[in-house]
Design an enzyme around this catalytic site. Structure first.
Site, PDB file in Angstrom:
ATOM      1  N   HIS A 126      43.804  46.503  58.355  1.00  0.00           N
ATOM      2  CA  HIS A 126      44.536  45.643  59.433  1.00  0.00           C
ATOM      3  C   HIS A 126      46.044  45.446  58.583  1.00  0.00           C
ATOM      4  O   HIS A 126      46.125  45.736  57.532  1.00  0.00           O
ATOM      5  CB  HIS A 126      43.911  44.488  59.528  1.00  0.00           C
ATOM      6  CG  HIS A 126      44.379  43.665  60.644  1.00  0.00           C
ATOM      7  ND1 HIS A 126      45.586  42.837  60.457  1.00  0.00           N
ATOM      8  CD2 HIS A 126      44.092  43.378  61.878  1.00  0.00           C
ATOM      9  CE1 HIS A 126      45.984  42.518  61.666  1.00  0.00           C
ATOM     10  NE2 HIS A 126      45.111  42.661  62.358  1.00  0.00           N
ATOM     11  N   GLU A 154      47.931  49.207  66.429  1.00  0.00           N
ATOM     12  CA  GLU A 154      48.653  47.478  66.404  1.00  0.00           C
ATOM     13  C   GLU A 154      50.083  47.379  66.076  1.00  0.00           C
ATOM     14  O   GLU A 154      50.148  47.547  64.915  1.00  0.00           O
ATOM     15  CB  GLU A 154      47.757  46.837  65.752  1.00  0.00           C
ATOM     16  CG  GLU A 154      46.144  46.781  66.025  1.00  0.00           C
ATOM     17  CD  GLU A 154      45.425  45.502  65.717  1.00  0.00           C
ATOM     18  OE1 GLU A 154      45.278  44.772  66.486  1.00  0.00           O
ATOM     19  OE2 GLU A 154      45.276  45.268  64.406  1.00  0.00           O
TER      20      GLU A 154
HETATM   21  P1  PGA Z   1      46.283  38.945  68.119  1.00  0.00           P
HETATM   22  O1  PGA Z   1      45.872  39.705  66.862  1.00  0.00           O
HETATM   23  O2  PGA Z   1      45.455  39.252  69.535  1.00  0.00           O
HETATM   24  O3  PGA Z   1      46.174  37.442  67.686  1.00  0.00           O
HETATM   25  O4  PGA Z   1      47.864  39.398  68.412  1.00  0.00           O
HETATM   26  C1  PGA Z   1      45.384  41.027  67.063  1.00  0.00           C
HETATM   27  C2  PGA Z   1      44.835  41.606  65.763  1.00  0.00           C
HETATM   28  O5  PGA Z   1      45.633  41.171  64.674  1.00  0.00           O
HETATM   29  O6  PGA Z   1      44.081  42.497  65.677  1.00  0.00           O
END
Ligand code: PGA
Length: 227
Positions: free
Chosen positions: A101, A150
């Protein structure tokens, strides 16, 4: 229709009673909607390590249609690694684990070689890795089960990528990567989930903030089943 994934990431949030309450609320929502067709939707909730045991217990007790996931894993096997949680240890509680992440890459300086060790350990323990990438150029180690696209600027900001661009990135990644499941994460909510999971190359979503509230999470699942 292909399988769709709704994978919640609680990050470093909730205490014991809040965790219990989330599962209780989820159970109530599920029992009120027993006829819902969940067959094509894989639901996963990635909770903090300290609540994995409780989450699994409550999931089993309430017979909830969800899998438990972890948010990280040690790059090492069991042994003298103070503070680490190994993939084998996780295997008693989870089927999924998030690796790489951006919050771990940025706050803990996790790099590609460390992350590829984590993927290896996850594979050895037969865990499905959810490998986060920031764009189509991020290196993806062999053996990753799910890739999560992401964009960092979309995480926790309320700003999403456009479904069109997310789909383009997803398509590019899928052309290069020898895998099939690609999900989008970054400010996903019940209101925008459909626009992502109906995109041709996107197989699901990774909501953070919106997964903390069982009602909002449930609404995302309902919307995912209604496509
Ligand atoms: P968020 O986070 O939905 O709060 O933007 C997504 C993530 O970091 O996986």
């Amino acid at each position: 229709m292909k399988r769709k994934y709704v994978i919640g990431n609680w990050k470093s949030n909730k205490n014991l009673s809040e965790t219990e309450n989330w599962f209780k609320s989820f159970q109530v929502l599920f029992s009120q909607n027993k006829n819902i067709q969940l067959g094509r939707v894989e639901i996963v909730v990635c909770v903090p390590f300290v609540f994995l045991s409780l989450a699994k217990k409550l999931r089993d007790e309430y017979r909830l249609p969800l899998k438990i996931g972890a948010q990280d894993v040690s790059p090492f096997a069991n042994g003298a690694y103070t503070g680490e949680i190994s993939a084998t240890q996780l295997g008693e509680f989870v089927q999924y684990v998030i690796i790489g992440h951006s919050e771990r890459r940025n706050n803990f300086r996790e790099d590609d070689s460390l992350l590829s060790e984590k993927v290896k350990r996850a594979n050895e323990a037969k865990l499905n890795s959810i490998y986060c990438v920031q764009d189509e150029n991020t290196i993806i180690p062999a053996g990753v089960g799910i890739v999560a696209y992401e964009p960092v600027w979309a995480i926790g900001t309320g700003k999403t990528d456009t479904p069109e661009n997310a789909n383009r990135v997803a398509q590019t990644i899928k052309q290069k990567w020898n895998g099939e499941v690609l999900i989008y994460g970054g400010s996903v909510t019940a209101d925008n989930i459909k626009s992502f999971i109906t995109a041709e190359s996107i197989d699901g979503v990774l909501p953070g903030g919106a997964s903390l509230d069982a009602v909002k999470f449930w609404q995302m699942i309902l919307n995912a089943t209604a496509i």
